[in-house]
Design a protein around this motif. Structure first.
Motif, PDB file in Angstrom:
ATOM      1  N   PHE A  99       0.791  -1.234   0.000  1.00 34.96           N
ATOM      2  CA  PHE A  99       0.000   0.000   0.000  1.00 34.96           C
ATOM      3  C   PHE A  99       0.824   1.285   0.000  1.00 34.96           C
ATOM      4  CE2 PHE A  99      -2.667  -3.254   2.107  1.00 34.96           C
ATOM      5  CZ  PHE A  99      -3.719  -3.275   1.192  1.00 34.96           C
ATOM      6  N   VAL A 100       2.148   1.172   0.088  1.00 38.19           N
ATOM      7  CA  VAL A 100       3.004   2.356  -0.012  1.00 38.19           C
ATOM      8  C   VAL A 100       3.756   2.256  -1.340  1.00 38.19           C
ATOM      9  CG1 VAL A 100       4.869   3.688   1.008  1.00 38.19           C
ATOM     10  CG2 VAL A 100       3.236   2.480   2.482  1.00 38.19           C
ATOM     11  N   PRO A 101       3.360   3.021  -2.342  1.00 42.33           N
ATOM     12  CA  PRO A 101       3.963   2.892  -3.678  1.00 42.33           C
ATOM     13  C   PRO A 101       5.472   3.106  -3.654  1.00 42.33           C
ATOM     14  CG  PRO A 101       2.016   4.309  -3.732  1.00 42.33           C
ATOM     15  CD  PRO A 101       2.342   4.085  -2.288  1.00 42.33           C
ATOM     16  N   SER A 102       6.183   2.230  -4.371  1.00 46.78           N
ATOM     17  CA  SER A 102       7.630   2.338  -4.482  1.00 46.78           C
ATOM     18  C   SER A 102       8.082   1.587  -5.727  1.00 46.78           C
ATOM     19  CB  SER A 102       8.325   1.769  -3.247  1.00 46.78           C
ATOM     20  OG  SER A 102       9.728   1.746  -3.431  1.00 46.78           O
ATOM     21  N   LYS A 103       9.049   2.159  -6.426  1.00 45.54           N
ATOM     22  CA  LYS A 103       9.574   1.507  -7.622  1.00 45.54           C
ATOM     23  C   LYS A 103      10.431   0.304  -7.268  1.00 45.54           C
ATOM     24  CE  LYS A 103       9.673   5.807 -10.320  1.00 45.54           C
ATOM     25  NZ  LYS A 103      10.521   6.755 -11.092  1.00 45.54           N
ATOM     26  N   ARG A 104      10.872   0.238  -6.028  1.00 44.40           N
ATOM     27  CA  ARG A 104      11.793  -0.823  -5.610  1.00 44.40           C
ATOM     28  C   ARG A 104      11.081  -2.010  -4.954  1.00 44.40           C
ATOM     29  NH1 ARG A 104      16.484  -0.277  -8.276  1.00 44.40           N
ATOM     30  NH2 ARG A 104      17.234   1.889  -8.227  1.00 44.40           N
ATOM     31  N   THR A 105       9.760  -1.957  -4.855  1.00 43.61           N
ATOM     32  CA  THR A 105       9.043  -3.036  -4.160  1.00 43.61           C
ATOM     33  C   THR A 105       9.306  -4.385  -4.808  1.00 43.61           C
ATOM     34  OG1 THR A 105       7.281  -1.562  -3.403  1.00 43.61           O
ATOM     35  CG2 THR A 105       6.781  -3.914  -3.507  1.00 43.61           C
ATOM     36  N   LYS A 106       9.170  -4.458  -6.117  1.00 43.95           N
ATOM     37  CA  LYS A 106       9.382  -5.732  -6.812  1.00 43.95           C
ATOM     38  C   LYS A 106      10.818  -6.214  -6.659  1.00 43.95           C
ATOM     39  CE  LYS A 106       7.086  -6.294 -10.510  1.00 43.95           C
ATOM     40  NZ  LYS A 106       6.561  -6.231 -11.898  1.00 43.95           N
ATOM     41  N   ASP A 107      11.782  -5.280  -6.713  1.00 48.32           N
ATOM     42  CA  ASP A 107      13.189  -5.654  -6.550  1.00 48.32           C
ATOM     43  C   ASP A 107      13.450  -6.204  -5.149  1.00 48.32           C
ATOM     44  OD1 ASP A 107      13.690  -4.781  -9.125  1.00 48.32           O
ATOM     45  OD2 ASP A 107      14.256  -2.767  -8.472  1.00 48.32           O
ATOM     46  N   ILE A 108      12.839  -5.574  -4.158  1.00 48.56           N
ATOM     47  CA  ILE A 108      13.017  -6.033  -2.776  1.00 48.56           C
ATOM     48  C   ILE A 108      12.428  -7.429  -2.597  1.00 48.56           C
ATOM     49  CG2 ILE A 108      12.379  -5.602  -0.373  1.00 48.56           C
ATOM     50  CD1 ILE A 108      12.455  -2.615  -1.013  1.00 48.56           C
ATOM     51  N   LEU A 109      11.242  -7.660  -3.157  1.00 44.08           N
ATOM     52  CA  LEU A 109      10.606  -8.964  -3.053  1.00 44.08           C
ATOM     53  C   LEU A 109      11.448 -10.042  -3.733  1.00 44.08           C
ATOM     54  CD1 LEU A 109       6.874  -7.988  -3.682  1.00 44.08           C
ATOM     55  CD2 LEU A 109       7.810  -8.952  -1.579  1.00 44.08           C
ATOM     56  N   LEU A 110      11.979  -9.727  -4.916  1.00 43.72           N
ATOM     57  CA  LEU A 110      12.825 -10.693  -5.611  1.00 43.72           C
ATOM     58  C   LEU A 110      14.116 -10.952  -4.847  1.00 43.72           C
ATOM     59  CD1 LEU A 110      12.362  -9.568  -9.328  1.00 43.72           C
ATOM     60  CD2 LEU A 110      11.457 -11.618  -8.229  1.00 43.72           C
ATOM     61  N   TRP A 111      14.675  -9.895  -4.236  1.00 42.72           N
ATOM     62  CA  TRP A 111      15.886 -10.089  -3.435  1.00 42.72           C
ATOM     63  C   TRP A 111      15.601 -10.982  -2.231  1.00 42.72           C
ATOM     64  CZ3 TRP A 111      16.595  -8.450   1.672  1.00 42.72           C
ATOM     65  CH2 TRP A 111      17.872  -8.708   2.189  1.00 42.72           C
ATOM     66  N   MET A 112      14.464 -10.750  -1.573  1.00 43.96           N
ATOM     67  CA  MET A 112      14.108 -11.581  -0.420  1.00 43.96           C
ATOM     68  C   MET A 112      13.947 -13.036  -0.841  1.00 43.96           C
ATOM     69  SD  MET A 112      11.380  -9.185   1.620  1.00 43.96           S
ATOM     70  CE  MET A 112      11.143 -10.451   2.861  1.00 43.96           C
ATOM     71  N   LEU A 113      13.286 -13.256  -1.982  1.00 43.79           N
ATOM     72  CA  LEU A 113      13.087 -14.622  -2.454  1.00 43.79           C
ATOM     73  C   LEU A 113      14.402 -15.266  -2.855  1.00 43.79           C
ATOM     74  CD1 LEU A 113      10.810 -16.661  -2.942  1.00 43.79           C
ATOM     75  CD2 LEU A 113      10.708 -15.857  -5.310  1.00 43.79           C
ATOM     76  N   SER A 114      15.343 -14.471  -3.355  1.00 45.04           N
ATOM     77  CA  SER A 114      16.634 -15.020  -3.784  1.00 45.04           C
ATOM     78  C   SER A 114      17.418 -15.595  -2.617  1.00 45.04           C
ATOM     79  CB  SER A 114      17.459 -13.942  -4.490  1.00 45.04           C
ATOM     80  OG  SER A 114      17.879 -12.945  -3.569  1.00 45.04           O
ATOM     81  N   THR A 115      17.154 -15.105  -1.399  1.00 43.91           N
ATOM     82  CA  THR A 115      17.861 -15.647  -0.235  1.00 43.91           C
ATOM     83  C   THR A 115      17.494 -17.100   0.018  1.00 43.91           C
ATOM     84  OG1 THR A 115      16.156 -14.854   1.304  1.00 43.91           O
ATOM     85  CG2 THR A 115      17.986 -13.367   0.816  1.00 43.91           C
ATOM     86  N   LYS A 116      16.315 -17.530  -0.471  1.00 45.08           N
ATOM     87  CA  LYS A 116      15.917 -18.931  -0.313  1.00 45.08           C
ATOM     88  C   LYS A 116      16.698 -19.846  -1.244  1.00 45.08           C
ATOM     89  CE  LYS A 116      13.039 -20.433   1.756  1.00 45.08           C
ATOM     90  NZ  LYS A 116      13.112 -21.086   3.094  1.00 45.08           N
ATOM     91  N   MET A 117      17.370 -19.267  -2.245  1.00 48.56           N
ATOM     92  CA  MET A 117      18.121 -20.069  -3.207  1.00 48.56           C
ATOM     93  C   MET A 117      19.528 -20.373  -2.707  1.00 48.56           C
ATOM     94  SD  MET A 117      16.964 -18.016  -6.647  1.00 48.56           S
ATOM     95  CE  MET A 117      15.227 -17.587  -6.904  1.00 48.56           C
ATOM     96  N   LEU A 118      19.953 -19.723  -1.643  1.00 46.47           N
ATOM     97  CA  LEU A 118      21.284 -19.965  -1.087  1.00 46.47           C
ATOM     98  C   LEU A 118      21.297 -21.297  -0.334  1.00 46.47           C
ATOM     99  CD1 LEU A 118      24.151 -18.836  -0.372  1.00 46.47           C
ATOM    100  CD2 LEU A 118      23.105 -17.919   1.710  1.00 46.47           C
ATOM    101  N   PRO A 119      22.229 -22.187  -0.643  1.00 44.56           N
ATOM    102  CA  PRO A 119      22.312 -23.461   0.103  1.00 44.56           C
ATOM    103  C   PRO A 119      22.510 -23.204   1.591  1.00 44.56           C
ATOM    104  CG  PRO A 119      23.693 -23.531  -1.864  1.00 44.56           C
ATOM    105  CD  PRO A 119      23.238 -22.110  -1.720  1.00 44.56           C
TER     106      PRO A 119
END
Length: 276
Positions: A99-119
């Motif tokens: 609900f708080v518009p930001s151009k970086r929201t999608k990037d932050i979400l993808l970065w958070m998800l990428s941490t699950k890919m680390l062994p």
């Protein structure tokens, strides 16, 4: 325009769903059946499906050898604590992203998800050293924090998806009525997203309950959950399949019962917002 489904196609889809469901459930069923066999029957060739002498001896031996209730209580505290702590942190984070518009929201979400890919083994050594330094090794509190951090990206992602389906105008109306940020999240947003929050809690509780890598490496005796309880039945002398199956059945029984009784809520939450 709706697409009509013929009775034949519906029957085929139902039959296919049953076949897939049985294939997925068969390992669990085989484990439960093996727990009622003797060790000789458990390794018999050809395998015995139902025509064997049923016995509760394995459960009695497992109960005598291990303090099952202590392991169970540790699992409940660790899985429940990490899930509740994760939701408390994830709700404000998901609200801000939704609900708080930001151009970086999608990037932050993808970065958070990428941490699950680390062994996981890649960060085991530093976390192990931190646990030793802080005195958190073999403690339930330490495991609660670790499992919360591991599952936090999934919790935020799921809650963000559910929150996006809630009209922002409702929250704006609450603000115009004088609701504070805390009241907006607690009394407006959260009740509307109960199905999504419930499914998120259930799914992450299951993930934390089944987590084996961290619980085996960061516990020894005091905080050992049911995953360690199962691992204790793999000994240098060999695998005792009947006793191991009994221990596994006792470990998965609580989560199977929880999943059975909460399946409607879980499905409702996972499909929340799918149809408008």
């Amino acid at each position: 325009m709706t697409r009509s489904v013929t009775p034949r196609r519906k029957t085929l889809n139902t039959a296919l769903a049953w076949v897939i469901g049985l294939l997925i459930f068969f390992p669990i069923l085989w484990t439960i059946l093996t727990s009622f066999k003797t060790e000789a029957q458990a390794i018999a060739s050809p395998p015995l499906f139902l025509n064997f002498n049923w016995t509760l001896e394995n459960y009695a031996i497992v109960q005598e050898r291990s303090d099952y209730m202590r392991f169970l209580w540790n699992s409940v505290i660790i899985a429940g604590g990490s899930t509740i702590l994760g939701v408390i942190i994830a709700v404000p984070a998901a609200w801000a992203m939704a609900f708080v518009p930001s151009k970086r929201t999608k990037d932050i979400l993808l970065w958070m998800l990428s941490t699950k890919m680390l062994p996981a083994v890649g960060v085991l050594y530093p976390i192990y050293l931190v646990f030793i330094r802080l005195g958190l090794l073999d403690t339930r509190g330490g495991l609660v924090v670790v499992l919360m951090l591991i599952n936090l990206p999934i919790i935020v992602w799921m809650l963000y998806t559910y929150f996006r389906e809630i009209p922002g105008e409702i929250l704006e109306a609450a603000r115009m009525d004088g609701a504070s940020l805390k009241e907006e999240i607690l009394y407006v947003l959260t009740p509307m997203a109960i199905p999504g929050i419930a499914s998120t809690v259930l799914l992450n509780f299951i993930l934390a309950w089944n987590e084996a890598f961290w619980t085996l490496n960061l516990t020894a005796v005091d905080a050992a959950p049911l995953t360690a309880f199962i691992a204790s039945y793999s000994s240098p002398e060999g695998l005792f399949f009947a006793k191991l199956s009994a221990a596994s059945t006792m470990a998965i029984a609580p989560i199977l019962i929880l999943g059975w009784f909460s399946q409607k809520q879980l499905v409702r939450g996972l499909t929340f917002g799918a149809v408008k």
